[in-house]
Design a protein around this motif. Structure first.
Motif, mmCIF file in Angstrom:
data_model
loop_
_atom_site.group_PDB
_atom_site.id
_atom_site.type_symbol
_atom_site.label_atom_id
_atom_site.label_comp_id
_atom_site.label_asym_id
_atom_site.label_seq_id
_atom_site.Cartn_x
_atom_site.Cartn_y
_atom_site.Cartn_z
ATOM 1 N N TRP A 84 0.853 -1.199 0.000
ATOM 2 C CA TRP A 84 0.000 0.000 0.000
ATOM 3 C C TRP A 84 0.888 1.249 0.000
ATOM 4 C CZ3 TRP A 84 -1.121 -3.582 4.219
ATOM 5 C CH2 TRP A 84 -0.295 -3.394 5.342
ATOM 6 N N HIS A 85 0.269 2.357 -0.427
ATOM 7 C CA HIS A 85 1.011 3.627 -0.467
ATOM 8 C C HIS A 85 1.307 4.118 0.947
ATOM 9 C CE1 HIS A 85 0.556 4.288 -4.772
ATOM 10 N NE2 HIS A 85 -0.698 3.890 -4.674
ATOM 11 N N ASP A 86 2.508 4.591 1.162
ATOM 12 C CA ASP A 86 2.865 5.114 2.483
ATOM 13 C C ASP A 86 3.583 6.457 2.331
ATOM 14 O OD1 ASP A 86 3.198 4.807 5.371
ATOM 15 O OD2 ASP A 86 5.316 4.636 4.909
ATOM 16 N N MET A 87 4.586 6.478 1.458
ATOM 17 C CA MET A 87 5.363 7.706 1.293
ATOM 18 C C MET A 87 4.520 8.921 0.926
ATOM 19 S SD MET A 87 9.017 7.813 -0.364
ATOM 20 C CE MET A 87 9.887 9.167 0.345
ATOM 21 N N PRO A 88 3.537 8.778 0.033
ATOM 22 C CA PRO A 88 2.732 9.956 -0.295
ATOM 23 C C PRO A 88 2.086 10.566 0.940
ATOM 24 C CG PRO A 88 2.287 8.193 -1.846
ATOM 25 C CD PRO A 88 3.156 7.606 -0.770
ATOM 26 N N LEU A 89 1.714 9.704 1.916
ATOM 27 C CA LEU A 89 1.111 10.212 3.152
ATOM 28 C C LEU A 89 2.119 11.046 3.944
ATOM 29 C CD1 LEU A 89 -0.878 7.101 4.431
ATOM 30 C CD2 LEU A 89 -1.830 9.311 3.810
ATOM 31 N N PHE A 90 3.357 10.521 4.017
ATOM 32 C CA PHE A 90 4.409 11.274 4.716
ATOM 33 C C PHE A 90 4.683 12.595 3.981
ATOM 34 C CE2 PHE A 90 5.399 7.406 7.053
ATOM 35 C CZ PHE A 90 5.877 7.898 8.249
ATOM 36 N N GLN A 91 4.745 12.507 2.636
ATOM 37 C CA GLN A 91 5.035 13.712 1.860
ATOM 38 C C GLN A 91 3.950 14.755 2.035
ATOM 39 O OE1 GLN A 91 5.643 11.617 -1.792
ATOM 40 N NE2 GLN A 91 7.868 11.903 -1.750
ATOM 41 N N CYS A 92 2.729 14.275 2.089
ATOM 42 C CA CYS A 92 1.593 15.169 2.269
ATOM 43 C C CYS A 92 1.674 15.828 3.652
ATOM 44 C CB CYS A 92 0.339 14.327 2.103
ATOM 45 S SG CYS A 92 -1.164 15.173 2.413
ATOM 46 N N HIS A 127 7.896 4.699 -6.827
ATOM 47 C CA HIS A 127 8.326 5.870 -7.609
ATOM 48 C C HIS A 127 9.114 6.882 -6.775
ATOM 49 C CE1 HIS A 127 5.117 8.256 -5.868
ATOM 50 N NE2 HIS A 127 4.327 7.209 -6.060
ATOM 51 N N ALA A 128 9.067 6.768 -5.480
ATOM 52 C CA ALA A 128 9.863 7.662 -4.630
ATOM 53 C C ALA A 128 10.681 6.805 -3.668
ATOM 54 C CB ALA A 128 8.938 8.585 -3.866
ATOM 55 N N GLU A 129 11.697 7.379 -3.105
ATOM 56 C CA GLU A 129 12.586 6.612 -2.227
ATOM 57 C C GLU A 129 12.888 7.422 -0.960
ATOM 58 O OE1 GLU A 129 16.477 5.710 -3.897
ATOM 59 O OE2 GLU A 129 15.919 3.586 -4.002
ATOM 60 N N GLN A 134 13.957 -7.971 -10.568
ATOM 61 C CA GLN A 134 13.296 -6.672 -10.463
ATOM 62 C C GLN A 134 12.057 -6.671 -11.343
ATOM 63 O OE1 GLN A 134 15.730 -3.091 -10.929
ATOM 64 N NE2 GLN A 134 13.883 -2.002 -11.542
ATOM 65 N N ILE A 135 10.943 -6.244 -10.797
ATOM 66 C CA ILE A 135 9.724 -6.149 -11.601
ATOM 67 C C ILE A 135 9.135 -4.760 -11.441
ATOM 68 C CG2 ILE A 135 9.151 -8.618 -11.587
ATOM 69 C CD1 ILE A 135 7.284 -8.159 -9.261
ATOM 70 N N GLU A 136 8.235 -4.419 -12.356
ATOM 71 C CA GLU A 136 7.696 -3.053 -12.372
ATOM 72 C C GLU A 136 6.531 -2.870 -11.413
ATOM 73 O OE1 GLU A 136 6.700 -1.444 -16.268
ATOM 74 O OE2 GLU A 136 8.652 -2.263 -16.894
ATOM 75 N N ASN A 137 5.750 -3.940 -11.269
ATOM 76 C CA ASN A 137 4.595 -3.811 -10.372
ATOM 77 C C ASN A 137 4.272 -5.161 -9.753
ATOM 78 O OD1 ASN A 137 2.542 -5.264 -12.058
ATOM 79 N ND2 ASN A 137 3.124 -3.640 -13.469
ATOM 80 N N ILE A 138 3.534 -5.113 -8.667
ATOM 81 C CA ILE A 138 3.294 -6.321 -7.877
ATOM 82 C C ILE A 138 2.497 -7.364 -8.661
ATOM 83 C CG2 ILE A 138 1.191 -5.513 -6.708
ATOM 84 C CD1 ILE A 138 2.374 -6.801 -4.125
ATOM 85 N N GLY A 139 1.751 -6.914 -9.670
ATOM 86 C CA GLY A 139 0.971 -7.829 -10.494
ATOM 87 C C GLY A 139 1.839 -8.853 -11.225
ATOM 88 N N MET A 140 3.128 -8.498 -11.420
ATOM 89 C CA MET A 140 4.023 -9.386 -12.153
ATOM 90 C C MET A 140 4.600 -10.487 -11.253
ATOM 91 S SD MET A 140 5.874 -6.303 -14.189
ATOM 92 C CE MET A 140 7.066 -7.210 -15.197
ATOM 93 N N LEU A 141 4.250 -10.430 -9.988
ATOM 94 C CA LEU A 141 4.863 -11.345 -9.025
ATOM 95 C C LEU A 141 4.437 -12.800 -9.226
ATOM 96 C CD1 LEU A 141 6.755 -11.288 -6.611
ATOM 97 C CD2 LEU A 141 4.803 -10.930 -5.136
#
Lengths: 259, 259
Positions: B14-22, B196-198, B220-227
């Motif tokens: 789930w998204h976490d960094m955007p919350l911190f950035q916000c 997309h952010a680190e 390395q994969i681009e998104n979790i759907g490729m797992l």
């Protein structure tokens, strides 16, 4: 035989409440100009209770509650330097020396020779790991379980995880509500070592305490040093029960064989 | 076969960094009258880094660092109402809705049919439990492991606990430092899904990233759907390796049998 012994950490292995009480005293001194000590204590307790659902247990959440209480009580007139002092009190508490309860180290070390020991505690993983490391007892515990709440479901999950039957599990702690009742409900042993002080949110009724004494898996001791005797006694009881079962069985076999 | 798959939580499921950035944006707006945005961000990063040793990871410690930064930057002129707003931002963040990454739910559910899944994450047990519950994916995970740091020793303890060989373990996460390197060092599979952010404290050098691509257990994969495809591919590779071993063996046996 008791295969797994779980210990509560705070106020069972080491002192914790005196640190909180000391912090509360310093907090009251900081806010003395705004309110009476009595009102400060009442307001803090209310804020803490209200914030439990946001923050859970632990010093970081407690420090945030102290700051909120200071803002409330001063009606916004608080000086930023007081807020800074509260922050420093929180950090001080996070790093405070770990003072073991008398007998804790020796008892834990002796039990670790014969039993698997774990810690089951609320609070903050980061802080509890640090306290366990500083206690010098870390090597005696196979696992440090940080749990969000101590109810029967939590203890059931622990039994499942360690593949231990309830009647081979013993929990040792100072809180009737968190360490004793949910464990007895599962049919496990619960050893209660009352601490000289009790958290307001952990208090249980006198009536309930009386009822507890009728439970045969409830054991109350005065200090952790007495725990070794308890473990030995449970084991010899198991042994006697097995022996008498066997002798009853052979008596029955004997009778059946008699014409 | 991969027996145990461990997931990082924040910014992997789930998204976490955007919350911190916000939160940081709102914080900068609150302090705009005292300092430039650039200086606020720099000071916050410094306070956070300094406080990691006191507080560890998680929103509660972060909120305490925000308050400390506000006191520092205003040189004690901060208004108590701003402190209160920071407290509220922290609480808001603790209760913010959990926004799953695209494909996370479907992938986790599909994998849970064939593999044992666990979460291995830093932060705060109370908060992570609450996020997992709100994610609606809780039933797919056998265990939520909150760890103080993610190093090889931590992962080694997890392998031991679940009685799994390193080459049957896969860790999935977005941080090279925490989810990938210590896992590869043990000889396990590490699946990297860059977010997309680190985080500043998680950044690794470009050179190290290049080196990683040479490791055959690094994927390395681009998104979790490729797992799902990754898990199937590893399994078929195991199968091929076994089959070719067996056919080599029978060829060798055949040769030996030939006079």
């Amino acid at each position: 035989m008791v295969e797994l012994i779980a210990f509560d950490a705070d106020d069972t292995l080491w002192h914790d409440m005196p640190l909180f009480q000391c912090l509360v005293e310093k907090f009251k001194a900081l806010l003395r100009e705004y309110q009476s000590e009595e009102l400060i204590e009442k307001a803090l307790l209310e804020t803490e209770a209200k914030n439990l659902k946001h923050f859970g247990y632990g010093v970081k959440g407690f420090t945030l509650s102290l700051i909120e209480t200071a803002l409330d009580l001063s009606e916004g007139r608080i000086s930023p330097s007081v807020i800074r002092e509260i922050l420093e009190l929180g950090k001080e508490m996070m790093g405070a020396p770990v003072e073991l309860l008398p007998g804790a180290k020796e008892t834990v070390e002796a039990l670790a020779n014969k039993h698997k020991l774990i810690l089951v505690t609320k609070g903050d993983l980061f802080h509890q790991e640090s306290k366990l490391a500083r206690s010098g007892m870390g090597d005696n515990f196979s696992e440090l379980e940080i749990v969000a709440s101590k109810d029967s479901r939590t203890y059931e999950a622990i039994l499942k995880k360690f593949k231990v039957r309830a009647d081979r599990f013993m929990m040792v702690g100072n809180s009737i509500r968190s360490d004793i009742l949910p464990v007895l409900a599962l049919g496990a042993y619960a050893v209660h070592i009352p601490y000289h002080a009790e958290w307001a949110h952990e208090t249980v009724q006198e009536k309930q305490k009386q009822k507890l004494k009728l439970e045969n898996r409830y054991i109350q001791i005065e200090n952790i040093g007495m725990l070794l005797q308890v473990a030995i006694k449970i084991e010899s009881n198991h042994f006697c029960a097995q022996a008498s079962e066997q002798s009853e069985q052979s008596a029955a076999d004997g009778q059946a064989a008699t014409p």
